[in-house]
Design an enzyme around this catalytic site. Sequence first.
Site, PDB file in Angstrom:
ATOM      1  N   CYS A 379       0.842  -1.196   0.000  1.00 30.57           N
ATOM      2  CA  CYS A 379       0.000   0.000   0.000  1.00 30.57           C
ATOM      3  C   CYS A 379       0.883   1.254   0.000  1.00 30.57           C
ATOM      4  O   CYS A 379       1.489   1.583  -1.001  1.00 30.57           O
ATOM      5  CB  CYS A 379      -0.976  -0.032   1.177  1.00 30.57           C
ATOM      6  SG  CYS A 379      -2.360   1.123   1.015  1.00 30.57           S
ATOM      7  N   HIS A 516      -3.563  -5.087   0.221  1.00 27.16           N
ATOM      8  CA  HIS A 516      -3.095  -5.637   1.501  1.00 27.16           C
ATOM      9  C   HIS A 516      -3.184  -7.161   1.478  1.00 27.16           C
ATOM     10  O   HIS A 516      -4.175  -7.751   1.920  1.00 27.16           O
ATOM     11  CB  HIS A 516      -3.932  -5.083   2.655  1.00 27.16           C
ATOM     12  CG  HIS A 516      -3.672  -3.647   2.956  1.00 27.16           C
ATOM     13  ND1 HIS A 516      -2.708  -3.236   3.850  1.00 27.16           N
ATOM     14  CD2 HIS A 516      -4.231  -2.516   2.458  1.00 27.16           C
ATOM     15  CE1 HIS A 516      -2.697  -1.913   3.901  1.00 27.16           C
ATOM     16  NE2 HIS A 516      -3.605  -1.452   3.062  1.00 27.16           N
ATOM     17  N   GLU A 518      -1.812  -9.303   3.278  1.00 29.28           N
ATOM     18  CA  GLU A 518      -1.784  -9.928   4.607  1.00 29.28           C
ATOM     19  C   GLU A 518      -3.156 -10.338   5.098  1.00 29.28           C
ATOM     20  O   GLU A 518      -3.290 -11.245   5.935  1.00 29.28           O
ATOM     21  CB  GLU A 518      -1.122  -8.987   5.628  1.00 29.28           C
ATOM     22  CG  GLU A 518      -1.868  -7.700   5.935  1.00 29.28           C
ATOM     23  CD  GLU A 518      -1.504  -6.532   5.040  1.00 29.28           C
ATOM     24  OE1 GLU A 518      -1.669  -5.378   5.461  1.00 29.28           O
ATOM     25  OE2 GLU A 518      -1.051  -6.785   3.906  1.00 29.28           O
TER      26      GLU A 518
END
Length: 552
Positions: A379, A516, A518
């Site tokens: 990001c 993102h 994750e």
Amino acid sequence: MTKFVFVTGGVVSSLGKGIAAASLAAILESRGLKVTMLKLDPYINVDPGTMSPFQHGEVFVTDDGAETDLDLGHYERFISTKMRKINNFTTGQIYESVIRKERRGEYLGKTVQVIPHITNEIQSFIYRGAEGYDVAIVEIGGTVGDIESLPFLEAARQLSLRAGRNMAAFIHLTLVPFIASAGELKTKPTQHSVQKLREIGISPHALLCRADRPIPEDERAKISLFSNVPKDAVISVWDVDTIYKIPNLLHNQGLDAIICKELNLSPPPADLTVWNKLVHALDNPEKEVSICMVGKYVDLTESYKSLIEALCHAGIHTNSRVNIDFLDSEEIEEKGTAGLLEKYDAILVPGGFGSRGVEGKIQAAQYAREHKIPYLGICLGMQVALIEYARNVAGLKNANSTEFAPDTEQPVVALITEWQNQDGKIEQRDKESELGGTMRLGAQTCAIEPGTLASEIYGNVVTERHRHRYEANNHYLDRIKGAGLVVSACTPNEKLCEIMELPKSAHPWYMGVQYHPEFKSTPREGHPLFIAFVKAALKHKETQHNVQERAA
């Protein structure tokens, strides 16, 4: 019909209700039950999207674009069910919904009150999120005794009463502190917490007693006697070195059997083989790697919870221990990169908002690029890498983001709505992409350019979750690409940069992503991007070791 397990907490917050609830869900799922989870947050904010990471920790994002409590990340890491907007709601959302109904006249002129209108609305939200599942585990935020939590607890009590026998169970998580000066574990806080819960009208069917060590039989018997909970339902939950040991810890003490008995369920025995394998991999790494995470919330690891876990998952799937050091980007601004980054096998710059520490992140990206160290920018981490490359390679010396420098002459990163002021050109965009006052949230699918590092990792397409406002400015991308940067994925409509990388001829592993990743990593499968990043770090470490050996 869906059956419910309500998880409450007492004494203090941050004891791990979310992890305990998710671990129980994992056990029940391993027994063949279809399980979902809900988080009820007692704060008045509509969602945590505008709350500071220093106060609230990470904001988790779902596929459908909800900004939620970080516990939903734990839920997705422990069970296969994907969380949605309906899996997390707050006091703010409940009151907002009730007030809208009142304005529309749906209460037929009645006086709108906490009971029954607010509590009924809470129950309605719970049923909506639980529909279609065998068991819904409902975590109630806060602690027993908090004024804010009372409507949720009352709604849970009412729901269990209305649902009838064997339809709801209650688990209470509490603290059993060790007083060093007395050399004793103290049960009184747990006793008082359960007493407070029973005053509300809720009697727990099981207690999860948090301590820094296993709780001896005598203390368990004492808690049982004063809490009116059977001794075998007083579960000792002591500190462990990884949260992925919790499912086995709870199962070995029979928590799932207690809950299944209370709910009159007879599923097959639990199969925790996958968790045993994960724990074995964590306990027996074959290699080790050190990664520097250059961020601005380094004192609170909760701010990067999903990212830390994703790196841990990558370690599991590469048979390695991933050591993460947190470096404040403001320290780089103050001291420079010399002496701070040399020892690491890879550098990661995570997301974030605001201008504080940004120049330090830009310097970290430059150091990784120039010294051929594996780099992953997520990001904001992609945006600072883009700014750095534009300044130092593409000749755009004043390149910046309008987030940090609103009057920058070369806004290589900006809001889409700001692009129309450049050269009179207005970019095509649909209603979903008016990002000036909102965010790009949730999952989006994009095609990947063949022959790129991204294609090696993902294949032909990538679907990841987003949470950002600012984008790489398309008006500058051609010039930056002409200087050697590769844009390996763009959104299908607006052609917004999703992945940027350096070709292998220029750098062994250098990538930035606007999304993102994750948020989609789980310990069972890992995530291809983080696995590739850790493999690159391991390779860099081996290469450096060989260089040093030859030099010696």
